[in-house]
Each structure stands twice: as structure tokens, then as C-alpha cells.
Design a protein around this motif. Structure first.
Motif, PDB file in Angstrom:
ATOM      1  N   ILE A   4       0.833  -1.199   0.000  1.00 24.49           N
ATOM      2  CA  ILE A   4       0.000   0.000   0.000  1.00 24.49           C
ATOM      3  C   ILE A   4       0.867   1.247   0.000  1.00 24.49           C
ATOM      4  O   ILE A   4       0.618   2.212  -0.736  1.00 24.49           O
ATOM      5  CB  ILE A   4      -0.956  -0.029   1.207  1.00 24.49           C
ATOM      6  CG1 ILE A   4      -1.964  -1.178   1.044  1.00 24.49           C
ATOM      7  CG2 ILE A   4      -1.692   1.306   1.348  1.00 24.49           C
ATOM      8  CD1 ILE A   4      -2.782  -1.453   2.271  1.00 24.49           C
ATOM      9  N   VAL A   5       1.908   1.239   0.835  1.00 21.67           N
ATOM     10  CA  VAL A   5       2.821   2.385   0.882  1.00 21.67           C
ATOM     11  C   VAL A   5       3.493   2.592  -0.469  1.00 21.67           C
ATOM     12  O   VAL A   5       3.613   3.731  -0.954  1.00 21.67           O
ATOM     13  CB  VAL A   5       3.876   2.180   1.990  1.00 21.67           C
ATOM     14  CG1 VAL A   5       4.952   3.258   1.909  1.00 21.67           C
ATOM     15  CG2 VAL A   5       3.205   2.211   3.362  1.00 21.67           C
ATOM     16  N   ASN A   6       3.917   1.500  -1.104  1.00 15.20           N
ATOM     17  CA  ASN A   6       4.587   1.607  -2.402  1.00 15.20           C
ATOM     18  C   ASN A   6       3.664   2.159  -3.482  1.00 15.20           C
ATOM     19  O   ASN A   6       4.108   2.858  -4.403  1.00 15.20           O
ATOM     20  CB  ASN A   6       5.118   0.240  -2.836  1.00 15.20           C
ATOM     21  CG  ASN A   6       6.299  -0.209  -2.001  1.00 15.20           C
ATOM     22  OD1 ASN A   6       6.991   0.609  -1.389  1.00 15.20           O
ATOM     23  ND2 ASN A   6       6.526  -1.511  -1.955  1.00 15.20           N
ATOM     24  N   ALA A   7       2.360   1.846  -3.398  1.00 14.42           N
ATOM     25  CA  ALA A   7       1.410   2.345  -4.397  1.00 14.42           C
ATOM     26  C   ALA A   7       1.038   3.807  -4.159  1.00 14.42           C
ATOM     27  O   ALA A   7       0.807   4.557  -5.106  1.00 14.42           O
ATOM     28  CB  ALA A   7       0.148   1.478  -4.393  1.00 14.42           C
ATOM     29  N   LEU A   8       0.970   4.212  -2.895  1.00 13.04           N
ATOM     30  CA  LEU A   8       0.536   5.571  -2.570  1.00 13.04           C
ATOM     31  C   LEU A   8       1.670   6.589  -2.586  1.00 13.04           C
ATOM     32  O   LEU A   8       1.441   7.774  -2.855  1.00 13.04           O
ATOM     33  CB  LEU A   8      -0.141   5.589  -1.192  1.00 13.04           C
ATOM     34  CG  LEU A   8      -1.501   4.922  -1.096  1.00 13.04           C
ATOM     35  CD1 LEU A   8      -1.983   4.898   0.348  1.00 13.04           C
ATOM     36  CD2 LEU A   8      -2.517   5.650  -1.963  1.00 13.04           C
ATOM     37  N   THR A   9       2.883   6.152  -2.294  1.00 14.10           N
ATOM     38  CA  THR A   9       4.009   7.081  -2.220  1.00 14.10           C
ATOM     39  C   THR A   9       4.226   7.859  -3.521  1.00 14.10           C
ATOM     40  O   THR A   9       4.428   9.081  -3.482  1.00 14.10           O
ATOM     41  CB  THR A   9       5.292   6.345  -1.817  1.00 14.10           C
ATOM     42  OG1 THR A   9       5.123   5.787  -0.513  1.00 14.10           O
ATOM     43  CG2 THR A   9       6.476   7.300  -1.795  1.00 14.10           C
ATOM     44  N   GLU A 115      -2.937  -5.199  -8.817  1.00  9.93           N
ATOM     45  CA  GLU A 115      -1.893  -6.045  -9.388  1.00  9.93           C
ATOM     46  C   GLU A 115      -0.941  -6.554  -8.314  1.00  9.93           C
ATOM     47  O   GLU A 115      -0.525  -7.721  -8.335  1.00  9.93           O
ATOM     48  CB  GLU A 115      -1.110  -5.267 -10.443  1.00  9.93           C
ATOM     49  CG  GLU A 115      -0.075  -6.120 -11.169  1.00  9.93           C
ATOM     50  CD  GLU A 115       0.603  -5.384 -12.293  1.00  9.93           C
ATOM     51  OE1 GLU A 115       1.111  -6.048 -13.212  1.00  9.93           O
ATOM     52  OE2 GLU A 115       0.629  -4.132 -12.260  1.00  9.93           O
ATOM     53  N   SER A 116      -0.622  -5.700  -7.344  1.00  9.01           N
ATOM     54  CA  SER A 116       0.302  -6.108  -6.282  1.00  9.01           C
ATOM     55  C   SER A 116      -0.300  -7.176  -5.379  1.00  9.01           C
ATOM     56  O   SER A 116       0.386  -8.097  -4.947  1.00  9.01           O
ATOM     57  CB  SER A 116       0.698  -4.885  -5.444  1.00  9.01           C
ATOM     58  OG  SER A 116       1.399  -3.940  -6.213  1.00  9.01           O
ATOM     59  N   GLY A 122      -6.041  -9.890 -10.802  1.00 10.19           N
ATOM     60  CA  GLY A 122      -6.566  -8.748 -10.076  1.00 10.19           C
ATOM     61  C   GLY A 122      -6.522  -7.478 -10.886  1.00 10.19           C
ATOM     62  O   GLY A 122      -7.460  -6.666 -10.845  1.00 10.19           O
ATOM     63  N   LEU A 123      -5.458  -7.285 -11.656  1.00  7.88           N
ATOM     64  CA  LEU A 123      -5.351  -6.094 -12.499  1.00  7.88           C
ATOM     65  C   LEU A 123      -6.454  -6.075 -13.547  1.00  7.88           C
ATOM     66  O   LEU A 123      -7.093  -5.040 -13.788  1.00  7.88           O
ATOM     67  CB  LEU A 123      -3.980  -6.069 -13.176  1.00  7.88           C
ATOM     68  CG  LEU A 123      -3.723  -4.909 -14.135  1.00  7.88           C
ATOM     69  CD1 LEU A 123      -3.810  -3.576 -13.404  1.00  7.88           C
ATOM     70  CD2 LEU A 123      -2.363  -5.058 -14.801  1.00  7.88           C
ATOM     71  N   PHE A 124      -6.716  -7.223 -14.160  1.00  7.81           N
ATOM     72  CA  PHE A 124      -7.762  -7.298 -15.180  1.00  7.81           C
ATOM     73  C   PHE A 124      -9.140  -7.046 -14.567  1.00  7.81           C
ATOM     74  O   PHE A 124      -9.964  -6.309 -15.126  1.00  7.81           O
ATOM     75  CB  PHE A 124      -7.721  -8.662 -15.845  1.00  7.81           C
ATOM     76  CG  PHE A 124      -8.566  -8.749 -17.088  1.00  7.81           C
ATOM     77  CD1 PHE A 124      -8.066  -8.321 -18.303  1.00  7.81           C
ATOM     78  CD2 PHE A 124      -9.845  -9.256 -17.026  1.00  7.81           C
ATOM     79  CE1 PHE A 124      -8.848  -8.398 -19.443  1.00  7.81           C
ATOM     80  CE2 PHE A 124     -10.633  -9.339 -18.162  1.00  7.81           C
ATOM     81  CZ  PHE A 124     -10.124  -8.912 -19.390  1.00  7.81           C
ATOM     82  N   LEU A 125      -9.398  -7.649 -13.411  1.00  8.77           N
ATOM     83  CA  LEU A 125     -10.683  -7.447 -12.741  1.00  8.77           C
ATOM     84  C   LEU A 125     -10.870  -5.990 -12.326  1.00  8.77           C
ATOM     85  O   LEU A 125     -11.966  -5.437 -12.441  1.00  8.77           O
ATOM     86  CB  LEU A 125     -10.766  -8.354 -11.504  1.00  8.77           C
ATOM     87  CG  LEU A 125     -10.936  -9.851 -11.770  1.00  8.77           C
ATOM     88  CD1 LEU A 125     -10.688 -10.644 -10.483  1.00  8.77           C
ATOM     89  CD2 LEU A 125     -12.326 -10.150 -12.308  1.00  8.77           C
ATOM     90  N   ALA A 126      -9.791  -5.374 -11.858  1.00 14.36           N
ATOM     91  CA  ALA A 126      -9.874  -3.970 -11.450  1.00 14.36           C
ATOM     92  C   ALA A 126     -10.160  -3.070 -12.646  1.00 14.36           C
ATOM     93  O   ALA A 126     -10.948  -2.118 -12.555  1.00 14.36           O
ATOM     94  CB  ALA A 126      -8.576  -3.547 -10.765  1.00 14.36           C
ATOM     95  N   ALA A 127      -9.512  -3.352 -13.783  1.00 15.03           N
ATOM     96  CA  ALA A 127      -9.767  -2.567 -14.988  1.00 15.03           C
ATOM     97  C   ALA A 127     -11.210  -2.736 -15.451  1.00 15.03           C
ATOM     98  O   ALA A 127     -11.850  -1.783 -15.909  1.00 15.03           O
ATOM     99  CB  ALA A 127      -8.798  -2.984 -16.092  1.00 15.03           C
ATOM    100  N   VAL A 256     -11.035  -7.189  -5.174  1.00 15.04           N
ATOM    101  CA  VAL A 256     -10.804  -6.073  -6.083  1.00 15.04           C
ATOM    102  C   VAL A 256     -11.922  -5.042  -5.968  1.00 15.04           C
ATOM    103  O   VAL A 256     -11.673  -3.830  -5.964  1.00 15.04           O
ATOM    104  CB  VAL A 256     -10.681  -6.587  -7.535  1.00 15.04           C
ATOM    105  CG1 VAL A 256     -10.825  -5.434  -8.527  1.00 15.04           C
ATOM    106  CG2 VAL A 256      -9.349  -7.280  -7.732  1.00 15.04           C
ATOM    107  N   VAL A 257     -13.165  -5.490  -5.885  1.00 14.15           N
ATOM    108  CA  VAL A 257     -14.284  -4.560  -5.734  1.00 14.15           C
ATOM    109  C   VAL A 257     -14.137  -3.750  -4.446  1.00 14.15           C
ATOM    110  O   VAL A 257     -14.346  -2.533  -4.436  1.00 14.15           O
ATOM    111  CB  VAL A 257     -15.622  -5.324  -5.756  1.00 14.15           C
ATOM    112  CG1 VAL A 257     -16.763  -4.441  -5.246  1.00 14.15           C
ATOM    113  CG2 VAL A 257     -15.933  -5.807  -7.167  1.00 14.15           C
ATOM    114  N   LEU A 258     -13.776  -4.421  -3.373  1.00 13.09           N
ATOM    115  CA  LEU A 258     -13.564  -3.716  -2.108  1.00 13.09           C
ATOM    116  C   LEU A 258     -12.435  -2.697  -2.240  1.00 13.09           C
ATOM    117  O   LEU A 258     -12.529  -1.576  -1.732  1.00 13.09           O
ATOM    118  CB  LEU A 258     -13.238  -4.722  -1.005  1.00 13.09           C
ATOM    119  CG  LEU A 258     -12.945  -4.141   0.378  1.00 13.09           C
ATOM    120  CD1 LEU A 258     -14.157  -3.397   0.921  1.00 13.09           C
ATOM    121  CD2 LEU A 258     -12.528  -5.250   1.339  1.00 13.09           C
TER     122      LEU A 258
END
Length: 306
Positions: A4-9, A115-116, A122-127, A256-258
Motif C-alpha cells: 500500500i505504501v509503495n502504491a501511494l508514495t 496487481e500487487s 486482479g489487475l484485469f478485474l480492477a480494470a 478487487v471490488v472492495l
């Protein structure tokens, strides 16, 4: 937590970069309005067309995802409207900031985390989920601007229709969905051009948010910021968890929805606010506050509800 930190930073870092560049006067102040228009009219539509045109749903649980995300987006919009109706002294511009702060989501952070945490699936579902949400969210947000700011507010169907028809984000969504539904595949050269242009939308938009931030804005706009954070980080994740369970989603699809409803609001909210006459100062405050707060809320949300 590190994921989470790596994605938000990077998100927070680019906001900070925009803030420092503006304060150092490294670039002319006239640069930022031009950058905002470039992002709004060209870069973001390119990103939307590229994202939506190439996603094939196949045998995925697309109907459960569709029902869940659309229901939660509509419910969050209703919560903001009810709060606005109970606080009529709030100006239309501030209301649009609150509306976007409670309805939009940061696609960049959501896709990176998906994706992480869940890999390529997960990346495909999120898209896929993001694609279902984008059109509805943009229609709702443009409608909020059309009905509450400019021309004295009020229900003006002609103005609302015109605002929706010429909004570049909605046009980008519809073009992407139309290409997908037709089964036509974009030529590699065109798709590559759209992808490259789309990649520039996020950093430019994030730095524009930072450039717009003013010391004291968080204190001045504490009420819409607090309310938007409550909706974004408490109401929406709980609603998403409940509706996902009701529609039978499980595993990566449910996670992913969450995730889509647990991330902070989108930096593009600031661009839309600038272009449609909203209160962009309060919008910048909400984006900055939610991005910072999500470092703490995301781990808790995922730990409790997943």
C-alpha cells in the motif's frame, strides 16, 4: 502494508512535487492552467479510450461486478446529496468538491494495488470494474456541476445535456466502450499512441493538484474534507463488502471490488473542478487529505473486511 505504501508514495510524491515547483516559481504560473487543459481535453480521454477499448470480459463474473460497483457509486452519490440537502448554506462549488470527493476513486492507486495484491487476474478485474464505474461517475459529476454552479444553478436540462455531450471524459468512455462492444481492435500504432498519452495524464494531473494547494486550505475546508473522507473510507467500503456478498462475488473479484471503494478520490477531480467552475481550492484540499489518510485507512480496511 508495504504494498500500500509503495502504491501511494508516488501519488503523494507527485502532489508534493507540484507544490514545490509552484512555490519555487521554477515554471511560469501560466503553465499550470495550460497543463490542466491538456490533461482534461487530451491526456485523460486518451487514457480512457485505451483502457476501455481493450478489456475483454470473457467468462469473468462481470455481472456481479457491474451490479456491485454501480450500486455502490449510486449509493455514495445519494449520501452526498442528502448531506448537501441538510446543509443548504454550503455553496454549489464546495458541494461539487464534496460530491467528487465522495464518489470518485483513484484509478492509478486501485490498479497498482490490485496487481500487487492479486496479480494479473486482479489487475484485469480492477480494470473491468473501473470501466463499469467510469461512465456513471463522470455523468454524475458533470451533472452535479451543471445543476449547482453557473447560470444560477437549478434544473436546466438543455445546459445539462450540453455539458454531458461535450465532456471529454464521457466522450472518451463512450468511444472506448463502443470500440470494445464492436469487436474492432485498435491498430497497434493508434493504441500505442493512446497508451503513451494516457500515461502522462496521471503525473501531470497530480502535480497540478499540488500546485493548486494553499497553506491553510485544509483548515478552511475542514467540513467537506471530513465528510468526504467519512463517505470514502467508511461508508463505501462497508457498502461494497455487503453488496459483493449479496451478489455472490468471492475471492479476487470480491477483493478487487472492495479495493476500488477503499482508495482515495481521483486527481482528475481537480481538473474537472477547474474546467467547470467548481471550488478547486476545496477540491485540492480533499484530494491531498484523502491521499495522506489512505496510508492508514487502506491497511485497516483490507485487514478487517478481506
Amino acid at each position: 502494508m508495504s504494498t500500500i505504501v509503495n502504491a501511494l508514495t508516488p501519488v503523494l510524491s507527485l502532489i508534493l512535487a507540484g507544490f514545490l515547483i509552484r512555490r519555487s516559481e521554477f515554471l511560469s504560473p501560466s503553465f499550470w492552467p495550460s497543463a490542466e487543459r491538456l490533461t482534461y481535453f487530451l491526456l485523460m480521454p486518451a487514457a480512457l479510450i485505451h483502457s476501455l477499448a481493450g478489456k475483454k470480459i470473457g467468462s469473468l463474473p462481470w455481472f456481479g461486478i457491474l451490479v456491485t460497483v454501480e450500486w455502490v457509486v449510486a449509493a455514495s452519490a445519494l449520501l452526498v446529496i442528502l448531506w448537501g440537502a441538510a446543509n443548504r448554506r454550503m455553496g454549489g462549488g464546495v458541494f461539487t468538491s464534496l460530491f467528487q470527493g465522495g464518489v470518485r476513486f483513484n484509478t492509478f492507486v486501485a490498479l497498482a494495488l490490485a496487481e500487487s495484491l492479486f496479480g494479473k487476474e486482479g489487475l484485469f478485474l480492477a480494470a473491468l470494474g473501473a470501466g463499469f464505474m467510469i461512465v456513471l461517475i463522470n455523468v454524475l459529476c458533470v451533472s452535479a456541476f451543471s445543476l449547482t454552479v453557473g447560470s444560477g444553478g437549478g434544473l436546466d436540462l438543455r445546459r445539462l445535456g450540453a455539458d454531458l455531450a461535450r465532456n471529454p471524459l464521457i466522450i472518451g468512455c463512450l468511444l472506448g466502450i463502443g470500440i470494445n462492444a464492436s469487436g474492432w481492435q485498435l491498430p497497434a500504432a493508434i493504441d500505442g499512441t493512446l497508451a503513451l498519452a494516457g500515461k502522462a495524464a496521471f503525473p501531470v494531473g497530480l502535480m497540478a493538484v499540488g500546485a493548486a494547494y494553499r497553506a491553510g486550505d485544509l483548515a478552511r475546508h475542514w467540513q467537506p474534507t471530513l465528510v468526504s473522507c467519512g463517505i470514502q473510507f467508511l461508508c463505501k467500503p462497508v457498502l461494497a463488502w455487503w453488496v459483493a456478498a449479496a451478489t455472490g462475488l468471492s475471492g479476487a473479484a470480491a477483493g478487487v471490488v472492495l479495493l476500488l471503494f477503499s482508495v482515495p478520490t481521483a486527481p482528475t477531480a481537480y481538473i474537472l473542478s477547474r474546467q467547470m467552475g467548481g471550488d478547486h481550492d476545496s477540491m485540492a484540499s480533499i484530494i491531498t487529505a484523502q491521499t495522506c489518510l489512505s496510508f492508514f485507512t487502506l491497511p485497516v480496511t483490507l485487514w478487517v473486511l478481506l
